[in-house]
Design a protein around this motif. Structure first.
Motif, PDB file in Angstrom:
ATOM      1  N   ILE A  70       1.065  -1.565  -0.290  1.00 23.26           N
ATOM      2  CA  ILE A  70       0.114  -0.306   0.216  1.00 23.26           C
ATOM      3  C   ILE A  70       1.094   1.252   0.171  1.00 23.26           C
ATOM      4  O   ILE A  70       0.656   2.224  -0.619  1.00 23.26           O
ATOM      5  N   GLY A  71       2.091   1.263   0.811  1.00 27.17           N
ATOM      6  CA  GLY A  71       2.751   2.530   0.731  1.00 27.17           C
ATOM      7  C   GLY A  71       3.512   2.989  -0.433  1.00 27.17           C
ATOM      8  O   GLY A  71       3.060   3.740  -0.659  1.00 27.17           O
ATOM      9  N   ASN A  72       4.145   1.502  -0.690  1.00 25.39           N
ATOM     10  CA  ASN A  72       4.979   1.674  -2.102  1.00 25.39           C
ATOM     11  C   ASN A  72       3.933   2.127  -3.032  1.00 25.39           C
ATOM     12  O   ASN A  72       4.171   3.549  -4.237  1.00 25.39           O
ATOM     13  N   THR A  73       2.966   1.925  -3.147  1.00 23.38           N
ATOM     14  CA  THR A  73       2.066   2.391  -4.260  1.00 23.38           C
ATOM     15  C   THR A  73       1.377   3.135  -4.447  1.00 23.38           C
ATOM     16  O   THR A  73       1.718   3.793  -5.279  1.00 23.38           O
ATOM     17  N   LEU A  74       1.169   3.983  -3.414  1.00 23.74           N
ATOM     18  CA  LEU A  74       0.232   5.660  -3.291  1.00 23.74           C
ATOM     19  C   LEU A  74       1.433   6.481  -2.968  1.00 23.74           C
ATOM     20  O   LEU A  74       1.318   7.307  -4.024  1.00 23.74           O
ATOM     21  N   ARG A  75       2.791   6.160  -2.573  1.00 28.30           N
ATOM     22  CA  ARG A  75       3.914   6.485  -2.773  1.00 28.30           C
ATOM     23  C   ARG A  75       3.632   7.132  -4.269  1.00 28.30           C
ATOM     24  O   ARG A  75       4.544   8.679  -4.431  1.00 28.30           O
ATOM     25  N   GLY A  76       4.575   6.141  -4.829  1.00 31.33           N
ATOM     26  CA  GLY A  76       4.427   6.124  -5.911  1.00 31.33           C
ATOM     27  C   GLY A  76       3.844   7.694  -7.116  1.00 31.33           C
ATOM     28  O   GLY A  76       4.519   8.216  -7.724  1.00 31.33           O
ATOM     29  N   LEU A  77       2.549   7.147  -6.798  1.00 33.37           N
ATOM     30  CA  LEU A  77       1.474   7.778  -7.340  1.00 33.37           C
ATOM     31  C   LEU A  77       2.160   8.876  -7.011  1.00 33.37           C
ATOM     32  O   LEU A  77       1.742  10.257  -7.923  1.00 33.37           O
ATOM     33  N   VAL A  78       1.755   9.448  -5.494  1.00 38.93           N
ATOM     34  CA  VAL A  78       2.098  11.027  -5.287  1.00 38.93           C
ATOM     35  C   VAL A  78       3.346  11.318  -5.420  1.00 38.93           C
ATOM     36  O   VAL A  78       3.228  12.615  -6.264  1.00 38.93           O
ATOM     37  N   SER A  79       4.414  10.358  -5.710  1.00 41.29           N
ATOM     38  CA  SER A  79       5.753  11.514  -5.907  1.00 41.29           C
ATOM     39  C   SER A  79       5.742  11.860  -7.663  1.00 41.29           C
ATOM     40  O   SER A  79       6.305  12.620  -7.671  1.00 41.29           O
ATOM     41  N   SER A  80       4.970  10.794  -8.262  1.00 37.55           N
ATOM     42  CA  SER A  80       4.872  11.245  -9.630  1.00 37.55           C
ATOM     43  C   SER A  80       3.896  12.802  -9.956  1.00 37.55           C
ATOM     44  O   SER A  80       4.154  13.215 -11.253  1.00 37.55           O
ATOM     45  N   LEU A  81       3.537  13.034  -9.265  1.00 34.09           N
ATOM     46  CA  LEU A  81       2.260  14.452  -9.488  1.00 34.09           C
ATOM     47  C   LEU A  81       3.382  15.883  -8.993  1.00 34.09           C
ATOM     48  O   LEU A  81       3.720  16.373  -8.364  1.00 34.09           O
ATOM     49  N   LYS A  82       2.316  16.604 -10.370  1.00 31.38           N
ATOM     50  CA  LYS A  82       3.789  18.256 -10.451  1.00 31.38           C
ATOM     51  C   LYS A  82       3.887  18.475  -9.173  1.00 31.38           C
ATOM     52  O   LYS A  82       2.693  18.454  -8.137  1.00 31.38           O
ATOM     53  N   GLY A  83       4.641  19.242  -8.526  1.00 28.00           N
ATOM     54  CA  GLY A  83       4.869  19.864  -7.402  1.00 28.00           C
ATOM     55  C   GLY A  83       5.196  19.033  -5.698  1.00 28.00           C
ATOM     56  O   GLY A  83       5.909  19.689  -5.246  1.00 28.00           O
TER      57      GLY A  83
END
Length: 97
Positions: A70-83
């Motif tokens: 869960i942590g790695n999946t969501l962190r990967g998604l969030v880290s791809s966001l602009k800013g």
């Protein structure tokens, strides 16, 4: 579905596509866990040391593997966001319709 995101205690603005994507991915990954039936409110908190999942106000226990996925999946998604440059503390709140 409404999703809100805070990274390092600061709100992150999202367009409708990103909000919908984050909400759907978060609900999908958590809904496979026991105790997540009738999900109306979902809170996921990620720190460097811990993953916490709360569904409808109830903490959902996680084993090490599940927390890492869960942590790695969501962190990967969030880290791809602009800013977003550092994902030390990530808080996601999803309210389903």
């Amino acid at each position: 579905m409404k999703a809100r995101l805070r990274v390092n205690h600061k709100p992150v603005e999202m367009n409708r596509f990103v909000e919908d994507l984050l909400g759907r991915v978060t609900v999908a990954i958590v809904s496979a866990l026991k105790g997540t039936e009738n999900l109306r409110e979902l809170d996921v908190s990620l720190t460097k040391d811990e993953v916490r999942v709360t569904v409808n106000g109830q903490d959902i226990p996680l084993n090490l593997f599940t927390g890492e996925v869960i942590g790695n999946t969501l962190r990967g998604l969030v880290s791809s966001l602009k800013g977003v440059t550092d994902t030390g503390q990530v808080d996601i709140r999803v309210e389903t319709d």
